[in-house]
Each structure stands twice: as C-alpha cells, then as structure tokens.
Design an enzyme around this catalytic site. Structure first.
Site, PDB file in Angstrom:
ATOM      1  N   SER A  18       7.257   7.113  12.584  1.00  0.00           N
ATOM      2  CA  SER A  18       7.202   5.818  11.890  1.00  0.00           C
ATOM      3  C   SER A  18       7.961   4.728  12.632  1.00  0.00           C
ATOM      4  O   SER A  18       8.960   4.982  13.303  1.00  0.00           O
ATOM      5  CB  SER A  18       7.806   5.994  10.500  1.00  0.00           C
ATOM      6  OG  SER A  18       8.320   4.788  10.021  1.00  0.00           O
ATOM      7  N   ASP A  45       0.799  -1.231   0.000  1.00  0.00           N
ATOM      8  CA  ASP A  45       0.000   0.000   0.000  1.00  0.00           C
ATOM      9  C   ASP A  45       0.832   1.282   0.000  1.00  0.00           C
ATOM     10  O   ASP A  45       0.354   2.344  -0.351  1.00  0.00           O
ATOM     11  CB  ASP A  45      -0.936   0.013   1.228  1.00  0.00           C
ATOM     12  CG  ASP A  45      -0.178  -0.173   2.543  1.00  0.00           C
ATOM     13  OD1 ASP A  45       1.053  -0.316   2.512  1.00  0.00           O
ATOM     14  OD2 ASP A  45      -0.820  -0.186   3.611  1.00  0.00           O
ATOM     15  N   HIS A  46       2.105   1.189   0.384  1.00  0.00           N
ATOM     16  CA  HIS A  46       2.906   2.410   0.490  1.00  0.00           C
ATOM     17  C   HIS A  46       3.506   2.807  -0.858  1.00  0.00           C
ATOM     18  O   HIS A  46       3.484   3.951  -1.255  1.00  0.00           O
ATOM     19  CB  HIS A  46       4.037   2.214   1.500  1.00  0.00           C
ATOM     20  CG  HIS A  46       3.596   2.377   2.922  1.00  0.00           C
ATOM     21  ND1 HIS A  46       2.632   1.608   3.495  1.00  0.00           N
ATOM     22  CD2 HIS A  46       4.008   3.240   3.892  1.00  0.00           C
ATOM     23  CE1 HIS A  46       2.457   1.978   4.760  1.00  0.00           C
ATOM     24  NE2 HIS A  46       3.279   2.975   5.015  1.00  0.00           N
ATOM     25  N   ASP A  48       4.117  -1.275  11.392  1.00  0.00           N
ATOM     26  CA  ASP A  48       3.718   0.078  11.013  1.00  0.00           C
ATOM     27  C   ASP A  48       3.164   0.732  12.270  1.00  0.00           C
ATOM     28  O   ASP A  48       2.395   0.109  13.016  1.00  0.00           O
ATOM     29  CB  ASP A  48       2.642   0.040   9.920  1.00  0.00           C
ATOM     30  CG  ASP A  48       2.432   1.421   9.335  1.00  0.00           C
ATOM     31  OD1 ASP A  48       2.971   1.709   8.252  1.00  0.00           O
ATOM     32  OD2 ASP A  48       1.747   2.240   9.990  1.00  0.00           O
ATOM     33  N   ARG A  95       9.621   2.466  11.128  1.00  0.00           N
ATOM     34  CA  ARG A  95      10.619   1.911  10.203  1.00  0.00           C
ATOM     35  C   ARG A  95      11.914   1.566  10.923  1.00  0.00           C
ATOM     36  O   ARG A  95      12.596   2.420  11.466  1.00  0.00           O
ATOM     37  CB  ARG A  95      10.857   2.869   9.036  1.00  0.00           C
ATOM     38  CG  ARG A  95      11.442   4.204   9.390  1.00  0.00           C
ATOM     39  CD  ARG A  95      11.397   5.177   8.213  1.00  0.00           C
ATOM     40  NE  ARG A  95      10.038   5.614   7.971  1.00  0.00           N
ATOM     41  CZ  ARG A  95       9.707   6.789   7.438  1.00  0.00           C
ATOM     42  NH1 ARG A  95      10.635   7.635   7.044  1.00  0.00           N
ATOM     43  NH2 ARG A  95       8.444   7.124   7.270  1.00  0.00           N
ATOM     44  N   ARG A  98       0.318  12.915  10.116  1.00  0.00           N
ATOM     45  CA  ARG A  98       1.663  13.447  10.384  1.00  0.00           C
ATOM     46  C   ARG A  98       1.954  14.636   9.483  1.00  0.00           C
ATOM     47  O   ARG A  98       1.671  14.578   8.292  1.00  0.00           O
ATOM     48  CB  ARG A  98       2.727  12.363  10.126  1.00  0.00           C
ATOM     49  CG  ARG A  98       2.654  11.293  11.167  1.00  0.00           C
ATOM     50  CD  ARG A  98       3.811  10.315  11.121  1.00  0.00           C
ATOM     51  NE  ARG A  98       3.657   9.471  12.287  1.00  0.00           N
ATOM     52  CZ  ARG A  98       3.887   8.169  12.329  1.00  0.00           C
ATOM     53  NH1 ARG A  98       4.355   7.548  11.259  1.00  0.00           N
ATOM     54  NH2 ARG A  98       3.702   7.493  13.433  1.00  0.00           N
TER      55      ARG A  98
HETATM   56  C1  MIC Z   1       4.410   6.303   8.247  1.00  0.00           C
HETATM   57  O1  MIC Z   1       3.268   6.691   8.298  1.00  0.00           O
HETATM   58  O2  MIC Z   1       5.373   6.990   8.631  1.00  0.00           O
HETATM   59  C2  MIC Z   1       4.690   4.933   7.676  1.00  0.00           C
HETATM   60  C3  MIC Z   1       5.339   5.110   6.368  1.00  0.00           C
HETATM   61  O3  MIC Z   1       3.481   4.250   7.466  1.00  0.00           O
HETATM   62  C4  MIC Z   1       5.560   4.185   8.670  1.00  0.00           C
HETATM   63  C5  MIC Z   1       6.088   2.920   8.186  1.00  0.00           C
HETATM   64  C6  MIC Z   1       7.250   3.048   7.264  1.00  0.00           C
HETATM   65  O4  MIC Z   1       8.094   3.907   7.432  1.00  0.00           O
HETATM   66  O5  MIC Z   1       7.320   2.226   6.355  1.00  0.00           O
HETATM   67  C7  MIC Z   1       4.925   3.946  10.035  1.00  0.00           C
HETATM   68  O6  MIC Z   1       4.022   4.642  10.402  1.00  0.00           O
HETATM   69  O7  MIC Z   1       5.399   3.085  10.775  1.00  0.00           O
HETATM   70 FE1  SF4 Z   2       0.247   4.926   5.043  1.00  0.00          FE
HETATM   71 FE2  SF4 Z   2       1.607   5.555   7.243  1.00  0.00          FE
HETATM   72 FE3  SF4 Z   2       0.215   7.395   5.901  1.00  0.00          FE
HETATM   73 FE4  SF4 Z   2      -1.060   5.530   7.237  1.00  0.00          FE
HETATM   74  S1  SF4 Z   2       0.263   7.101   8.104  1.00  0.00           S
HETATM   75  S2  SF4 Z   2      -1.537   6.234   5.185  1.00  0.00           S
HETATM   76  S3  SF4 Z   2       0.273   3.774   6.947  1.00  0.00           S
HETATM   77  S4  SF4 Z   2       2.003   6.299   5.182  1.00  0.00           S
END
Ligand code: MIC
Ligand code: SF4
Length: 644
Positions: free
Chosen positions: A535, A64-65, A120, A537, A382
């Site tokens: 995140s 999905d990313h 996530d 990550r 965010r």
């Molecule tokens: C995000 O919203 O920052 C992400 C991208 O979904 C991350 C995961 C990632 O960095 O792949 C998260 O929220 O953990």
């Molecule tokens: Fe995707 Fe992370 Fe954004 Fe949610 S917050 S939509 S999981 S990138």
C-alpha cells in the site's frame, strides 16, 4: 531511434531532469485521484499549502475503502470532511456507493496519453487505457493538486511481449500472476512495465486494467498498455469517444528488458499465502478445502469478470457449495447496474452469492475475515499475512473463473473442469450515469469545511540539528509490507487521527512497539529486502515519524514507501554491504554524526553502532532535492520554506 509509450508520455510532461534510467526527473501531472483512507491526510496537507483551487486538469476524491462502519461516527465524519473540502477546492467527489476509485476512474475519467498521480498503489489500473498513472503518498498528490511537479526516478522500461491467445477458462489475472511468478514482488522496482505484442488486441480494456492494476505487486513504477482501437471502442461505449487518442510504441524502439508470455500456453494460476508472487498452477493445489470465495476488488470486479461468474451459475445450473461463503463486490455502480440489466445479478443471487456494496470491502479487511485457519480464495491482488483480518487466515489469489469453480465444489478446482466457457461480449454501450459524482461548488466562499473530532491536526516533522542517534527498536526480515507497519482493518477509521493510529505501528509483530518507541524518544528500525512494499499509505511513514523514528536501515526499499519516508523526514538508508545487516541487533544504540555534512558529501553515510563499537557504511541514493527535504524536516517544511 523510435520511442516507447513511456518515453512519449514522460517526454511530453517533462518539467526538469534528463530522461535516462536512474536520474531524477520531474513531470507535470494532469489528473489526481484520492480515496478516503489516504484522502483525509492528503486534503489536510493540501489545505496546509494554502492553494485555493486545484491546478490539475481533473482531481477526483473517492470514498470506497471505509464506507460502512459498525458503531461509530469516524467514517461518516471523514466522508463529510472529504465532500466539503472537495466542493471548496475544485475537486470532483465520488460518493460512497459509486464504486472503487480505480474501476470508476477507468470507466469515467482516465485519458490515454495523460499523466495521473493517485494516493493509492493501484492507481496504475488506468494504464489499461494507455494513461501514465502512478501511485504515490498523499503528500505528493497534494503537491500535484497544488500544481507542483511530481519527482520520480527515470525508470527502466520493460516490454512484456504478449503472444498467442488465452485458452478458455484462462484470463487476464493468470497473465499477471504468471508475471509475478517470473519477476517476484520486487522485480519491478525502478521499472515501467509496458505491454506489447500481437496478443494485446485480444484483450479488452478491463482485462488490460486487471494486468496493470496488479503490476503494483511487482513493485513497478507503473504498467501501461497501448491506446488502440480496442481502447477507442471502450471509451466510445462509455460515451467518451472525445477522450480517445491513439498511442503506440514506435516499431524500431529498444527496451531495457523484454519478457515474453505466450498466452496460448498459460494455465489457470493461483498465488498461495502470504505473497502475491507465491504463484503456482491451480492444478498444483487442487482439492484443498475452501471456506470462502470473495469476488471483487479493483483487480477483478468489472462487468466482464462478474458476468463470467454469473454465467457459470446461470439458470440455477450450480449453487454455491454449502460449506463456502461467497461474496461479490461489484467494482462500480455502473458494473452493478450492467450486471442487473443483463440478468447476471439474478443468477448470482439465485446461486447463493452474498452481494456486497461496490467498494473495497473484504480486500482491505473490512468484513468477511476468514474463519480461524480458514482458506479464502479471492480475486484480489494482495494476500499479505493478516490483511484479511484473520492472522492465521490462508488467502489465495486467483481469477474469477477459478474462484467460481471453488465456490461450486468447495475445494480448489481447475476451472477448465467446468465445461463450456461462457462468452461475455463487451457491451456496445455501458450505462452512463454520473449522478453519484458531485461537482465542485461554483462559489467556494459559501462552503464550510466540516471537521469532526476524529480529524486531528497534521503532525509536522522536526528539523534535524547536528546528528541523529537512538536505539534499534525492532529488527525485521524481508518484504515487510505497509500493512505490517500500519495495519488497516479495524484501525482504518483512524486514518485522520495520527496520534491514535500510531498505536497500531508494528502491532502485529510487537504489541508494545508504540509504547517502547515513545519511551525511548524514537530510534531506528532495521529491515531486510523490499521494506515497505504494498500500500501507498503514507501513514506507514507519518505514524513512525510521530513516534520519533529517525531512520530505517534496510537491504532495499519499495519505491512509494521510500519517497514517503523522505517526505516525512525519516532517513531510508540501505546497507552498503548486505552482510552488515547482521552487525546490528535489536537494542543496539546507533549514531549518525553531523548528518548535514555527511549527506552533502555524497551517497555514503557512516553509522556508529555504539553497542558493538563498529562503524557501518550505508547509502542513501538521494537527489539534491531529497537531501534538502530531509534537512528541512520533511516535504511540508521544505515547501513552506521555498514559498517563504
Ligand atoms: C491497499 O490496497 O492496500 C490500499 C488500502 O488500497 C492502499 C491504500 C491505503 O492504505 O489506504 C494502497 O494500495 O495504496
Ligand atoms: Fe481497494 Fe486497495 Fe483492495 Fe483495490 S487493492 S480494492 S484499492 S483496498
């Protein structure tokens, strides 16, 4: 004495430890979730563990990313790897286009009373169903897929007592923004946020999920709602009545803390750049010119959210302002089908909205970066500086209602000025079609795992011998996010290529950082409060490890990132006296002698600042298990050592 929901679920899943705040406990994990950007690493780690089939009740791998890549093969290769790994090892595979992991999981798989670990940070979305859903690094998720327990610090439990009733044009997003205003982005660290009170029953499951989703921004371990008749109705409408079980807190239960929010008094709220807790009333910033409006993300992309927006524009009543670019990213294929069947999609297209795929899209900086110094109003969770892909972009976070109002007038507008509030009824039946979820292979021996050239072998930490030393490579302030450490956006395609991705480390702060770190053979990072927020990550630990970073000395850490650092053998240390933050400057050489005996002796370590001839006391707060992981050179080495 009675029990709260958190205690009930943790107790029924307890593997070891004592249930008292601050203790390390281990719990059994029922379900796991991964997404593509963290998933490739998690599955490489799962493979390294040598377990043939996952041992959970259910594990789902989502894409999905990173779905549409411009000019390159990397994403498509990753998708092929993920699909074949899933088929071989017993994991459900949700294809790109099926939707954002959290929204799809809420609709199709989450179960009240069960535990879930997801790679996530917004995994707590399923807390909207009464599930104990926790975000973690990919390696912890890999261990859980292999049947291992998940270790966490037993949390304090905060009751958010919801009273009253939301007024027209005020919605779930405003509730969580208000809580962020009250608690800040580090107010939830070490806590589970449990919702209760008379107003809970006025919130549908997707509304509850908006609130638990963005609880991640409080730094909380997770957030959870009771499972009640509303939950039952939602699961029934998803054709999953059998998954329902009731789960509420006992009436005589005591909480560690109680916060009250009176929904009747709440107004439309908005978070200003560049932090989800920089919250004020929409009316305080009314009139500011807006360049973009982005509706979607795992926070606000449900049928309810998109239908509200569609109804505002219904029958050509309004058009999107000519100076605004408005995008819509539905949370899932189901949402897209539902808004199509209910004619919402037609209203949105007619109004001039740009319809994107059912993915994360602009939320992770994948397209729709704002223009220079542009103002972007987003229903996301965010708004860290630069996350949108535009360093000087000004991102505001708000409800779908406030986003729609801004899209119409071209300036930030209190949505209460839009007149009659549309009523969106929860469907009695959602359209259920799981054909985009591929089931694991019946005969795994027939599946070949396909790896493209972008999938590089997993780097493994080096075991510490004696002491650690190195120079201070960078000194940072408060609230450094994992987006600062390892950015997403254009770097996302290198999530399965650590050598390449490591070039991104701190690149927005110091473009030469990775070269300096390599030339110095690693060293230390100094930081302020809440280091590693955001995140989950694990690359934000893995890439620094690859560059030779040995320790981060900070005023405090965010939970997931601290665990990730330990998992990759990097020391997360906190100043015993906050004033000592000033006793280390960039470039200072630091030494920790005889690490093993210092770690075994207790919570305190001494760092020698060689440059200043000064000794600094720091704390680690590790459990015995974490001390063993650090000394083994990370969790993979530790797990292999245990197996041997
Ligand atoms: C995000 O919203 O920052 C992400 C991208 O979904 C991350 C995961 C990632 O960095 O792949 C998260 O929220 O953990
Ligand atoms: Fe995707 Fe992370 Fe954004 Fe949610 S917050 S939509 S999981 S990138």
């Amino acid at each position: 004495m009675g029990k709260n929901i958190t205690q009930k679920i943790l107790e029924s899943h307890l593997v070891s430890g004592t249930m008292a705040a601050g203790n390390e406990i281990a719990i059994k994990i029922d379900q796991t979730l991964t997404q593509d950007a963290t998933g490739t690493m998690a599955y490489l780690q799962f493979e390294a563990m040598g377990v043939p089939r996952v041992k959970t009740k259910l594990s789902v791998s989502y894409v999905d990313h990173n779905t549409l890549q411009y000019g390159g093969f990397e994403n498509a290769d990753d998708h092929r790897f993920l699909q074949t790994v899933a088929a071989k090892h017993g994991i459900y595979f949700s294809r790109p286009g099926n939707g954002i992991c959290h929204q799809v999981h809420l609709e199709r798989f989450g179960v009240p009373g069960q535990t879930m670990l997801g790679s996530d940070s917004h995994t707590p979305t399923c807390g909207g169903l009464g599930m104990m859903a926790i975000g973690a690094g990919g390696l912890d998720v890999a261990v859980a897929m292999g049947g291992g327990a998940f270790n966490l610090t037993y949390p304090k439990v905060v009751l958010v007592n919801l009273k009253g009733k939301l007024k027209p044009w005020v919605s779930a997003k405003d509730v969580i923004l208000e809580l962020l205003r009250k608690m800040t982005v580090k107010g939830g660290v070490g806590k589970v946020i449990e919702y209760g009170g008379e107003a809970v029953q006025s919130l549908s499951v997707p509304e509850r999920a908006t609130i638990t989703n963005m609880g991640a921004e409080l730094g909380a371990t997770t957030s959870i709602f009771p499972s009640d008749d509303i939950t039952k109705e939602f699961l029934k409408a998803q054709n999953r009545k059998k998954d329902w079980q009731g789960l509420v807190a006992d009436s005589d239960v005591k909480y560690d803390e109680t916060i009250e929010i009176n929904l009747s008094k709440l107004e439309p709220m908005i978070a200003k750049p560049h932090s989800p807790d920089a919250v004020c009333k929409v009316s305080d910033v009314e009139g500011m010119k807006v360049d973009q409006v982005c509706i979607g993300s795992c926070t606000n992309s449900s049928f309810r959210d998109l239908m509200i927006v569609a109804d505002v524009f219904k029958k050509g009543k309004f058009k999107v302002n000519p100076n605004v670019s408005m995008t819509i990213s539905p949370g899932s294929k189901q949402v897209l089908e539902m808004i199509t069947l209910n004619k919402g999609l037609a209203s949105l297209i007619e109004a001039g909205a740009r319809i994107l795929e059912a993915t994360c899209g602009p939320c992770i900086g994948n397209g729709q970066s704002p223009p220079s110094k542009g103002v972007s109003l987003r229903t996301f969770n965010r708004n860290f500086e630069g996350r949108s892909g535009t360093k000087d972009g000004q991102v505001y976070l708000c409800s779908p209602e406030a986003a729609a109002a801004a899209a119409i007038y071209g300036v930030i507008t209190d949505p209460r000025k839009l007149g009659k509030y549309p009523k969106v009824k929860m469907p009695k039946e959602f359209r259920v079609d799981d054909s985009m979820v591929i089931l694991p292979a019946k005969d795994p021996s027939k599946v070949d795992i396909l790896r493209g050239p972008n999938i590089k072998p997993l780097p493994v930490a080096i075991k510490v011998q004696g002491g650690v030393s190195g120079s201070t490579l960078i000194k940072l302030g408060d609230n450094i996010t994992t987006d600062h450490i390892t950015p997403a956006g254009t770097w996302l395609k290198y999530r399965s290529n650590v050598p390449k991705y490591s070039e991104s480390v701190f690149s927005a702060i110091d473009a030469q950082f990775h070269e300096k770190a390599k030339a110095a053979n690693g060293g230390f990072v100094i930081a302020g409060e809440n280091y590693g927020q955001g995140s989950s990550r694990e690359h934000a630990a893995l890439c620094p490890m690859y560059l030779g970073i040995k320790g981060i000395v900070a005023k405090s850490f965010a939970r997931i990132h601290k665990d990730n650092l330990v998992n990759f053998g990097i020391l997360p240390l906190t100043f015993a006296s906050l004033a000592d933050y000033d006793a280390i400057d960039q470039g200072d050489k630091l030494e920790i002698n005889d690490l093993a005996s210092q770690l075994k002796a207790g919570d305190s370590l001494t760092i020698k600042n060689v440059a200043k001839g000064k000794e600094i006391k720091v704390k680690h707060g590790f459990s015995q298990r974490q001390v063993d992981i650090i000394l083994a050179g990370g969790l993979l080495n530790f797990t292999k050592g245990q197996a041997a």
